[in-house]
Design a protein around this motif. Structure first.
Motif, PDB file in Angstrom:
ATOM      1  N   PRO A  38      33.728 -39.885  -6.301  1.00 24.31           N
ATOM      2  CA  PRO A  38      34.789 -40.585  -6.839  1.00 24.31           C
ATOM      3  C   PRO A  38      34.788 -41.945  -5.906  1.00 24.31           C
ATOM      4  N   ASN A  39      35.531 -42.925  -6.519  1.00 24.01           N
ATOM      5  CA  ASN A  39      35.553 -44.047  -6.137  1.00 24.01           C
ATOM      6  C   ASN A  39      36.346 -44.026  -4.586  1.00 24.01           C
ATOM      7  N   GLY A  40      35.835 -44.700  -3.613  1.00 27.54           N
ATOM      8  CA  GLY A  40      36.459 -44.703  -2.043  1.00 27.54           C
ATOM      9  C   GLY A  40      35.496 -43.696  -1.685  1.00 27.54           C
ATOM     10  N   SER A  41      34.689 -42.727  -2.053  1.00 25.91           N
ATOM     11  CA  SER A  41      34.171 -41.569  -1.241  1.00 25.91           C
ATOM     12  C   SER A  41      33.220 -42.306  -0.165  1.00 25.91           C
ATOM     13  N   ILE A 193      23.123 -44.419  -6.237  1.00 27.11           N
ATOM     14  CA  ILE A 193      24.619 -44.273  -6.554  1.00 27.11           C
ATOM     15  C   ILE A 193      24.974 -44.262  -7.943  1.00 27.11           C
ATOM     16  N   GLU A 194      25.613 -43.146  -8.412  1.00 30.42           N
ATOM     17  CA  GLU A 194      25.767 -43.186  -9.743  1.00 30.42           C
ATOM     18  C   GLU A 194      27.129 -42.429 -10.231  1.00 30.42           C
ATOM     19  N   GLN A 195      27.868 -43.107 -11.025  1.00 36.71           N
ATOM     20  CA  GLN A 195      29.114 -42.488 -11.715  1.00 36.71           C
ATOM     21  C   GLN A 195      28.884 -41.739 -12.876  1.00 36.71           C
ATOM     22  N   ASN A 196      27.776 -42.028 -13.607  1.00 36.65           N
ATOM     23  CA  ASN A 196      27.269 -41.286 -14.960  1.00 36.65           C
ATOM     24  C   ASN A 196      26.360 -39.999 -14.387  1.00 36.65           C
ATOM     25  N   ILE A 197      27.297 -38.945 -14.130  1.00 42.27           N
ATOM     26  CA  ILE A 197      26.600 -37.905 -13.608  1.00 42.27           C
ATOM     27  C   ILE A 197      25.887 -37.275 -14.713  1.00 42.27           C
ATOM     28  N   ARG A 198      26.443 -37.121 -15.999  1.00 40.77           N
ATOM     29  CA  ARG A 198      25.429 -36.356 -17.239  1.00 40.77           C
ATOM     30  C   ARG A 198      24.350 -36.964 -17.390  1.00 40.77           C
ATOM     31  N   GLU A 199      24.027 -38.172 -17.186  1.00 37.76           N
ATOM     32  CA  GLU A 199      22.681 -38.920 -17.402  1.00 37.76           C
ATOM     33  C   GLU A 199      21.898 -38.883 -15.955  1.00 37.76           C
ATOM     34  N   ALA A 200      22.250 -38.865 -14.892  1.00 30.83           N
ATOM     35  CA  ALA A 200      21.638 -38.899 -13.675  1.00 30.83           C
ATOM     36  C   ALA A 200      21.106 -37.545 -13.114  1.00 30.83           C
ATOM     37  N   LEU A 201      21.978 -36.615 -13.379  1.00 32.78           N
ATOM     38  CA  LEU A 201      21.566 -35.024 -13.008  1.00 32.78           C
ATOM     39  C   LEU A 201      20.259 -34.668 -13.476  1.00 32.78           C
TER      40      LEU A 201
END
Length: 244
Positions: A38-41, A193-201
């Motif tokens: 998450p943000n700030g992790s 570093i990626e927030q879009n987990i579905r695409e990156a996994l």
């Protein structure tokens, strides 16, 4: 090259605020290492330290046998690590060629820079057609292509990507992940570093999950049991850390 990128017990932050609390991770050339959280992790803070943008307060940063700890950005680039900022960070008023030339700023041999630019432009036909056009007038997908090509000018061992899909449409997110896979095919190591987990996994060879400045997980997608397990790790509700 077979040099691993190793972050060991890294502590760093901004000003007097400690953000990352003794994080360790390893990335391999020719592999895609994804860092979620998450943000700030602390995930972006870690790669900024690797790139030389932030000092390591303690711990170490190494590429193979080379100690990167404390090196300035241009020295880190010369050692083989390039960071691509969020959104690609193209210079909008510069032409495509001028943007690529900026990728070679740390190299002393100007003729080598020009040679690499020509090679890269040949590999990307759409850039060949637009090489004299201001980068700011290109589509989002083309700008990302320019940013990736620029990162390749120094012939890096690793490229660090800070949320490359941020602000992109779903179609462009998929295209960006394809570009990241192309880096792997070249033998370049990627730390993303990626927030879009579905695409990156699906494209990740190894995964790290950070929460609250700590490493909560190290492994592969096969080690994540289900969506509930993933979200619990992501939100820092439990630790399932494995040796990285």
């Amino acid at each position: 090259m077979s040099e691993e990128l190793r972050v060991t017990d890294l502590v760093t932050g901004y000003g007097k605020q400690e953000i990352v609390h003794g994080v360790s991770m390893t990335a391999r050339p020719g592999h895609i290492t994804c860092v979620f959280g998450p943000n700030g992790s602390g995930k972006s803070t870690v790669i900024k330290a690797v790139a030389g943008l932030l000092p390591a307060w303690s711990g170490s940063l190494q590429l193979g046998e080379t100690d990167l700890t404390g090196l300035a950005v241009h020295h880190v680039v010369r050692k083989g690590i390039v960071m691509m900022p969020q959104g690609g960070g193209v210079f909008p008023r510069f032409t495509v060629t001028e943007n690529l030339r900026m990728g070679g700023y740390s190299l002393a041999d100007a003729s080598l820079v020009e040679q690499r630019i020509e090679t890269l432009i040949d590999e990307y036909p759409s850039l060949q057609r637009r090489r004299h056009v201001a980068a700011g007038s290109l589509s989002g997908g083309e700008q990302m292509m320019v940013a990736i090509a620029r990162a390749l000018v120094p012939d890096p061992t690793f490229v660090l990507l800070d949320e490359p899909s941020a602000g992109l449409s779903p179609a462009l997110v998929s295209e960006t992940m394809s570009r990241v896979e192309e880096l792997r095919k070249r033998g370049v190591g990627v730390v993303m570093i990626e927030q879009n987990i579905r695409e990156a996994l699906p494209i990740a060879d190894s995964i790290y999950i950070f929460a609250g400045g700590y490493r909560k997980f190290a492994g592969t997608s096969a080690d994540i049991r289900d969506d509930q397990h993933l979200m619990s790790l992501y939100m820092g509700g439990e630790s399932d850390d494995q040796s990285g």
